[in-house]
Design a protein around this motif. Sequence first.
Motif, PDB file in Angstrom:
ATOM      1  N   ASP A  97      -0.132  -3.801   6.538  1.00  0.00           N
ATOM      2  CA  ASP A  97      -0.383  -4.040   7.961  1.00  0.00           C
ATOM      3  C   ASP A  97       0.702  -4.886   8.626  1.00  0.00           C
ATOM      4  O   ASP A  97       0.638  -5.151   9.814  1.00  0.00           O
ATOM      5  N   GLY A  98       1.687  -5.321   7.841  1.00  0.00           N
ATOM      6  CA  GLY A  98       2.783  -6.103   8.408  1.00  0.00           C
ATOM      7  C   GLY A  98       2.441  -7.565   8.630  1.00  0.00           C
ATOM      8  O   GLY A  98       3.128  -8.251   9.384  1.00  0.00           O
ATOM      9  N   LEU A  99       1.416  -8.062   7.955  1.00  0.00           N
ATOM     10  CA  LEU A  99       0.997  -9.454   8.131  1.00  0.00           C
ATOM     11  C   LEU A  99       1.561 -10.369   7.049  1.00  0.00           C
ATOM     12  O   LEU A  99       1.730 -11.566   7.271  1.00  0.00           O
ATOM     13  N   VAL A 100       1.837  -9.809   5.881  1.00  0.00           N
ATOM     14  CA  VAL A 100       2.339 -10.580   4.741  1.00  0.00           C
ATOM     15  C   VAL A 100       3.652  -9.968   4.270  1.00  0.00           C
ATOM     16  O   VAL A 100       3.810  -8.749   4.241  1.00  0.00           O
ATOM     17  N   ARG A 101       4.582 -10.833   3.908  1.00  0.00           N
ATOM     18  CA  ARG A 101       5.864 -10.392   3.337  1.00  0.00           C
ATOM     19  C   ARG A 101       5.857 -10.741   1.850  1.00  0.00           C
ATOM     20  O   ARG A 101       5.587 -11.875   1.474  1.00  0.00           O
ATOM     21  N   ARG A 102       6.162  -9.748   1.036  1.00  0.00           N
ATOM     22  CA  ARG A 102       6.244  -9.926  -0.415  1.00  0.00           C
ATOM     23  C   ARG A 102       7.711  -9.913  -0.794  1.00  0.00           C
ATOM     24  O   ARG A 102       8.421  -8.954  -0.511  1.00  0.00           O
ATOM     25  N   THR A 103       8.160 -10.982  -1.441  1.00  0.00           N
ATOM     26  CA  THR A 103       9.558 -11.077  -1.858  1.00  0.00           C
ATOM     27  C   THR A 103       9.609 -11.153  -3.375  1.00  0.00           C
ATOM     28  O   THR A 103       8.971 -12.022  -3.979  1.00  0.00           O
ATOM     29  N   VAL A 104      10.370 -10.225  -3.976  1.00  0.00           N
ATOM     30  CA  VAL A 104      10.522 -10.187  -5.428  1.00  0.00           C
ATOM     31  C   VAL A 104      11.921 -10.678  -5.762  1.00  0.00           C
ATOM     32  O   VAL A 104      12.913 -10.179  -5.233  1.00  0.00           O
TER      33      VAL A 104
END
Length: 157
Positions: A97-104
């Motif tokens: 939904d574009g609310l959380v950014r996941r960074t690996v």
Amino acid sequence: MMILEEVSTIWEEGTFLTSRFPGDTMSAEVPSDAVGPYRPDCPSRTVIETFANKWSMLVLGILRLQERPLRFNELRRRLDGITQKVLTRTLRALERDGLVRRTVYPTVPPRVEYTLTELGVSAGHLANAIAEWSVEHVPDIIKAREDFDHRGTAEAL
């Protein structure tokens, strides 16, 4: 309330008893002045579903309160009672939904962090406002529940 009788069965308006499940409510004509999420075909209802989910609200609220990104296990520790599967599903839905950014990060083992996007920050404000309202009004809600339960017990006698 309008009561309709059909073959000795009482039906309430808006209730259709011949569907797959007794008591299913069928939609009546949508009023012409209905707007936004009050219309059954409005896409904003899918957004409301996100906010109606307890875990989504709590994840947004926790991430909003943090000064830094959080790792998966940090989030899980702060959300007492959530399972790994539910947290994974919740984070994926919020990311979609574009609310959380996941960074690996390419380390061994891989390090993954979660932060709110700009859109997520504004949603986090809502989540925190609801949380604050809940804390402030929990005594009123508990009292109302007790009064209601007491009335139900008294009426059953």
